[in-house]
Scaffold this motif. Structure first.
Motif, PDB file in Angstrom:
ATOM      1  N   ARG A 195      -0.513   8.176  -7.146  1.00  0.00           N
ATOM      2  CA  ARG A 195      -1.595   7.253  -6.771  1.00  0.00           C
ATOM      3  C   ARG A 195      -2.088   6.468  -7.992  1.00  0.00           C
ATOM      4  O   ARG A 195      -2.395   5.277  -7.902  1.00  0.00           O
ATOM      5  N   GLU A 196      -2.139   7.139  -9.133  1.00  0.00           N
ATOM      6  CA  GLU A 196      -2.632   6.475 -10.349  1.00  0.00           C
ATOM      7  C   GLU A 196      -1.621   5.432 -10.828  1.00  0.00           C
ATOM      8  O   GLU A 196      -2.008   4.354 -11.286  1.00  0.00           O
ATOM      9  N   ARG A 241      -2.304   7.101 -15.886  1.00  0.00           N
ATOM     10  CA  ARG A 241      -2.583   5.677 -16.174  1.00  0.00           C
ATOM     11  C   ARG A 241      -1.925   5.256 -17.476  1.00  0.00           C
ATOM     12  O   ARG A 241      -1.311   4.198 -17.567  1.00  0.00           O
ATOM     13  N   ARG A 262      -2.089   2.516  -8.477  1.00  0.00           N
ATOM     14  CA  ARG A 262      -3.307   1.775  -8.797  1.00  0.00           C
ATOM     15  C   ARG A 262      -3.077   0.892 -10.034  1.00  0.00           C
ATOM     16  O   ARG A 262      -3.495  -0.259 -10.078  1.00  0.00           O
ATOM     17  N   SER A 263      -2.375   1.457 -11.020  1.00  0.00           N
ATOM     18  CA  SER A 263      -2.107   0.703 -12.249  1.00  0.00           C
ATOM     19  C   SER A 263      -1.253  -0.529 -11.971  1.00  0.00           C
ATOM     20  O   SER A 263      -1.334  -1.513 -12.694  1.00  0.00           O
ATOM     21  N   ASP A 305      -8.379   7.007  -2.794  1.00  0.00           N
ATOM     22  CA  ASP A 305      -8.819   5.643  -2.408  1.00  0.00           C
ATOM     23  C   ASP A 305      -8.552   5.300  -0.951  1.00  0.00           C
ATOM     24  O   ASP A 305      -8.206   4.148  -0.642  1.00  0.00           O
ATOM     25  N   ARG A 355       0.845  -1.203   0.000  1.00  0.00           N
ATOM     26  CA  ARG A 355       0.000   0.000   0.000  1.00  0.00           C
ATOM     27  C   ARG A 355       0.877   1.249   0.000  1.00  0.00           C
ATOM     28  O   ARG A 355       1.998   1.226   0.507  1.00  0.00           O
ATOM     29  N   ASP A 394      -2.060  -3.123 -14.783  1.00  0.00           N
ATOM     30  CA  ASP A 394      -3.376  -3.332 -15.386  1.00  0.00           C
ATOM     31  C   ASP A 394      -3.234  -3.386 -16.896  1.00  0.00           C
ATOM     32  O   ASP A 394      -2.397  -2.709 -17.475  1.00  0.00           O
ATOM     33  N   ARG A 412      -5.345  12.069 -14.190  1.00  0.00           N
ATOM     34  CA  ARG A 412      -5.341  10.641 -13.826  1.00  0.00           C
ATOM     35  C   ARG A 412      -5.221   9.750 -15.055  1.00  0.00           C
ATOM     36  O   ARG A 412      -4.474   8.758 -15.047  1.00  0.00           O
ATOM     37  N   GLY A 424      -2.247  -1.022  -3.284  1.00  0.00           N
ATOM     38  CA  GLY A 424      -3.373  -0.418  -2.582  1.00  0.00           C
ATOM     39  C   GLY A 424      -3.031   0.924  -1.967  1.00  0.00           C
ATOM     40  O   GLY A 424      -1.894   1.399  -2.045  1.00  0.00           O
ATOM     41  N   SER A 425      -4.026   1.536  -1.357  1.00  0.00           N
ATOM     42  CA  SER A 425      -3.822   2.837  -0.720  1.00  0.00           C
ATOM     43  C   SER A 425      -4.092   2.740   0.777  1.00  0.00           C
ATOM     44  O   SER A 425      -5.148   2.261   1.196  1.00  0.00           O
TER      45      SER A 425
END
Lengths: 257, 175
Positions: free
Chosen positions: A155-156, B155, A159-160, A191, A136, B172, B151, A164-165
């Motif tokens: 953060r992005e 990504r 996430r990719s 998040d 995280r 992802d 964002r 986690g956050s």
């Protein structure tokens, strides 16, 4: 158990290292904590922890021909195990990022929590690797547009990469800042919860000047209290060692051409 | 970024970017500074960056070939020279929200010069004012188009670089 947190921001000067040390000390009251300076290009954890004069650091573990054990590069200070990074240009240029992964995986076998003090950039694979390795992120933000904008990018990225956050830690907050109007959006975009709000204060600056953690230099200060509360909000999640090892094995980086 | 009325006014190799940034600031240049590590011209890396300035104040950055935007494009340049630079004056400038940078960021990231950072901060109060204080931040966070632009750009970068750096297994899959 072990959980790996990347203390990240995307912008320099937000107080990541101060926060890493403070959160680590607060967590060390309950857990076995290891903090690692993963900012191999602009290391400064050693200056925050009274280790400025040590000779063996993470750089020695990341350079191919150095005969050095992980134990030699780690120091028990302030109730934690600390792995500082050196500041030499030679060490930075010769450091192999793939080895960081092995170092973290090795340290993960006998600690409860690892905090990775992460670079203030997304400009290289060395800089992004801590985010990939972590379970995280803890995003340290000043309440300004540039800091939040850069934090959003971090953060992005996280996430990719499936990281986690744990939430956001507001730092260097002034009396003029009114955070009430932004907290809902921050929770949504990042998040996670607002872990805490640390005010800009003389106690933090004096601790930094003295090369001491704020929880040791001014343990009763509002900043120290805020860090302890933030640490209590983290709720580390027990993770199986094998699952952690599997995560590291997935983040394989090819050898440099 | 799009531009019109471009004129190349300088093209040379430098070892330190601070004097370059300082001169553009003092000359109040409106145009672009293109920076590429000298090695990258040989090795075909994607470290080149176009920095857009208005009256000497950096406003936006975009990778020359990488498509990176904002601070990520700046950071890709690195701090190890020598660098090949080109300076263009331009009559008309536009840039995307995702490319917006803090006006002091090139001086911080590429020059490391605190005096220049301070001077830029003091001379660009409207940008600083716009980007500091929680009222400005509340407006920024309420601009959902701008947030989504930042964002989605991040990504896209993360996915592109996952392939480049061998993080494919954890990244992802692009939509």
């Amino acid at each position: 158990m072990v959980e790996v947190f990347a203390v990240a921001s995307g912008k320099g000067g937000t107080g990541k290292t101060t926060s890493t040390v403070a959160l680590g000390m607060a967590l060390a009251d309950e857990y076995d904590v290891t903090i690692i300076d993963a900012d191999t290009g602009m290391a400064n954890l050693l200056f925050h922890t009274g280790l400025a004069n040590v000779e063996v650091t993470l750089h020695d573990l990341l350079i191919e021909d150095r005969d050095c054990s992980i134990e030699e590069a780690c120091y028990n200070r302030h109730g934690m195990r600390i792995l500082p990074c050196g500041t030499s240009l030679e060490g930075f240029q010769n450091a192999d990022p793939e080895k960081l992964q092995r170092v973290v995986a090795n340290l993960a076998t006998d600690t409860d929590i690892i905090l990775l003090d992460s670079p203030a950039t997304l400009g290289s694979k060395n800089a992004v690797l801590p985010i990939v390795l972590a379970d995280r992120t803890i995003t340290v933000l000043q309440p300004t547009v540039p800091a939040v904008s850069d934090g959003l990018k971090v953060r992005e990225y996280a996430r990719s990469y499936g990281t986690g956050s744990a939430g956001v830690l507001f730092n260097q907050v002034t009396e003029a800042d009114s955070l009430g109007q932004i907290t809902d959006r921050i929770r949504e975009y990042f998040d996670g919860p607002i872990l805490g709000t640390v005010s800009d204060s003389d106690a933090v600056r004096e601790a930094r000047s003295a090369g001491r953690p704020v929880l040791e230099h001014a343990p009763e200060s509002p900043a120290a209290t805020a860090y302890r509360r933030a640490a209590a909000e983290l709720s580390p999640t027990p993770r199986d060692i094998e699952a952690v090892a599997n995560r590291f094995s997935q983040a394989i980086i090819p050898d440099s051409p | 970024m799009t531009s019109a009325g471009n004129r190349l006014v300088e093209s040379r190799v430098v070892t330190d970017l601070t004097p370059v940034l300082t001169k553009l600031f003092e000359d109040e240049l409106t145009g672009q500074l293109v920076v590429e590590p000298a090695d990258s011209l040989v090795l075909e890396s994607e470290q080149g960056c176009e920095i857009t300035l208005v009256e000497g104040i950096p406003r936006a950055a975009r990778g020359v070939d990488s498509g990176r935007a904002g601070n990520t494009a700046l950071e890709s340049v690195g701090t190890l020279g020598p660098f090949h630079i080109e300076v263009y004056t331009m009559d008309d400038l536009e840039w995307e929200q995702s490319a917006v940078i803090g006006p002091e960021r090139p001086a911080e990231l590429l020059g490391g010069d605190t005096a220049l950072v301070k001077a830029i901060r003091e001379t660009s109060p409207e940008q600083i004012e716009d980007s500091s204080g929680t009222d400005g931040l509340a407006d920024f966070l309420a601009d959902t188009d701008r947030i989504e632009s930042i964002r989605s750009e991040a990504r896209r970068e993360a996915q592109q670089r996952a392939a480049e750096w061998g993080f494919d297994d954890v990244a992802d899959t692009p939509d």
